[in-house]
Every structure is written in structure tokens, then in C-alpha cells.
Design a protein around this motif. Structure first.
Motif, PDB file in Angstrom:
ATOM      1  N   ASP A 139       0.882  -1.165   0.000  1.00 37.01           N
ATOM      2  CA  ASP A 139       0.000   0.000   0.000  1.00 37.01           C
ATOM      3  C   ASP A 139       0.920   1.216   0.000  1.00 37.01           C
ATOM      4  O   ASP A 139       1.660   1.434   0.970  1.00 37.01           O
ATOM      5  N   ASP A 140       0.905   1.995  -1.077  1.00 34.50           N
ATOM      6  CA  ASP A 140       1.825   3.124  -1.227  1.00 34.50           C
ATOM      7  C   ASP A 140       1.725   4.120  -0.076  1.00 34.50           C
ATOM      8  O   ASP A 140       2.747   4.623   0.404  1.00 34.50           O
ATOM      9  N   GLN A 141       0.526   4.417   0.383  1.00 36.80           N
ATOM     10  CA  GLN A 141       0.359   5.373   1.478  1.00 36.80           C
ATOM     11  C   GLN A 141       0.948   4.839   2.774  1.00 36.80           C
ATOM     12  O   GLN A 141       1.641   5.555   3.490  1.00 36.80           O
ATOM     13  N   GLN A 142       0.680   3.581   3.062  1.00 37.38           N
ATOM     14  CA  GLN A 142       1.168   2.967   4.293  1.00 37.38           C
ATOM     15  C   GLN A 142       2.704   2.917   4.309  1.00 37.38           C
ATOM     16  O   GLN A 142       3.327   3.276   5.307  1.00 37.38           O
TER      17      GLN A 142
ATOM     18  N   SER B 297       4.801   4.727   2.491  1.00 42.20           N
ATOM     19  CA  SER B 297       5.327   6.098   2.501  1.00 42.20           C
ATOM     20  C   SER B 297       5.287   6.682   3.911  1.00 42.20           C
ATOM     21  O   SER B 297       6.220   7.376   4.339  1.00 42.20           O
ATOM     22  N   ALA B 298       4.222   6.411   4.642  1.00 43.41           N
ATOM     23  CA  ALA B 298       4.109   6.897   6.021  1.00 43.41           C
ATOM     24  C   ALA B 298       5.171   6.260   6.912  1.00 43.41           C
ATOM     25  O   ALA B 298       5.803   6.944   7.723  1.00 43.41           O
TER      26      ALA B 298
ATOM     27  N   PRO C 294       5.327  12.687   5.238  1.00 46.95           N
ATOM     28  CA  PRO C 294       5.057  11.595   4.298  1.00 46.95           C
ATOM     29  C   PRO C 294       4.618  12.134   2.935  1.00 46.95           C
ATOM     30  O   PRO C 294       3.669  12.891   2.838  1.00 46.95           O
TER      31      PRO C 294
ATOM     32  N   VAL D 241       3.576  10.541  -0.603  1.00 48.74           N
ATOM     33  CA  VAL D 241       3.229   9.237  -1.163  1.00 48.74           C
ATOM     34  C   VAL D 241       4.053   8.977  -2.414  1.00 48.74           C
ATOM     35  O   VAL D 241       4.055   9.777  -3.346  1.00 48.74           O
ATOM     36  N   GLN D 242       4.779   7.889  -2.386  1.00 48.89           N
ATOM     37  CA  GLN D 242       5.619   7.454  -3.491  1.00 48.89           C
ATOM     38  C   GLN D 242       4.998   6.220  -4.143  1.00 48.89           C
ATOM     39  O   GLN D 242       4.277   5.469  -3.484  1.00 48.89           O
TER      40      GLN D 242
END
Length: 132
Positions: A12-15, A17-18, A28, A30-31
Motif C-alpha cells: 500500500d503506497d500510502q502505508q 510512505s508513512a 510523508p 506518497v511514493q
């Protein structure tokens, strides 16, 4: 809390990245982790506690004998519990299983004891060229 290591988990990109921002500092951003990992990584391993991503490492490679540890990250709230070591050793197993002969890692001086003593790397000479 039980920690589960999962290789090549659905990213999960958001998870991720965080987690990366928590571990390395900064806000953070998002990558596109999932796309990058699928395209460039030999493997990656996540550490999960209560289904939450609390640690991560990726292994890139040259398609042959050499693999490279990148982005070792553990949520600071879970630091100093051996999670990082478990992640790096799992990454080494992933590289070994793929037929790699060497696993490289670059690190900052404050991580010397972690990589050399805890994870078993040996010191080598290396070079770095800044491109941008």
C-alpha cells in the motif's frame, strides 16, 4: 505483540510512505512504492504487528550474483526490538534463494554496529558519486 515477516507482500503506497517518513524523518510524501518494487526489486519484506506495517526492507539486484539492501526502516515506536535485524536477515535469505552470491549494503556511520555486528556484514571499501 507477535511480529510477522512477509516477503513480497501487497504494498500500500500510502502505508509504506508513512512508515518511510516515520523512520527517516520528514513529511510523508506518497511514493509509487508498489510499482517500483514490482519493476526493480528482487524482493521486499514487511514486518507486521497486529496487521500494521511496522518495518520494511527491499532487496534490489543486478540479475546475477549481487544484491543490495535498501530502505531498511522500522517505526521508531517499535525500535530496539530486533525487528530491523530480522528484516535484514530475511532479505539475505531472499537474495540467497534467488541465487545471489553477495549482498551489499551502504549505511551511515551511526548504523555501523547494526549492520556489522548485529547483521553480520563485513566492512569493505566503497565509493559514491552524487549525480544530482
Amino acid at each position: 505483540m507477535s511480529i510477522e515477516l512477509v516477503a513480497r507482500f501487497a504494498v500500500d503506497d500510502q502505508q509504506l510512505s508513512a512508515l518511510h517518513a516515520l523512520a527517516f524523518g520528514g513529511e510523508p510524501v506518497v511514493q509509487p512504492w508498489a510499482e517500483r518494487l514490482e519493476r526493480w526489486a528482487l524482493s521486499w519484506v514487511g514486518a507486521f504487528g497486529n496487521d500494521q506495517l511496522i518495518g520494511f526492507v527491499q532487496v534490489c539486484w543486478d540479475g546475477g550474483a549481487h544484491a543490495f539492501v535498501l530502505d531498511t526502516a522500522v517505526d521508531p515506536e517499535y525500535g530496539r526490538q530486533g525487528i530491523g535485524k530480522r528484516l535484514v536477515l530475511a532479505a539475505a535469505e531472499e537474495a540467497r534463494a534467488a541465487g545471489c552470491e553477495w549482498l551489499h549494503v551502504d549505511f551511515e556511520p551511526h548504523l555501523t554496529a547494526f549492520y556489522l555486528e548485529a547483521c553480520g556484514f563485513r566492512p569493505t571499501d566503497a565509493g559514491l558519486l552524487k549525480l544530482r
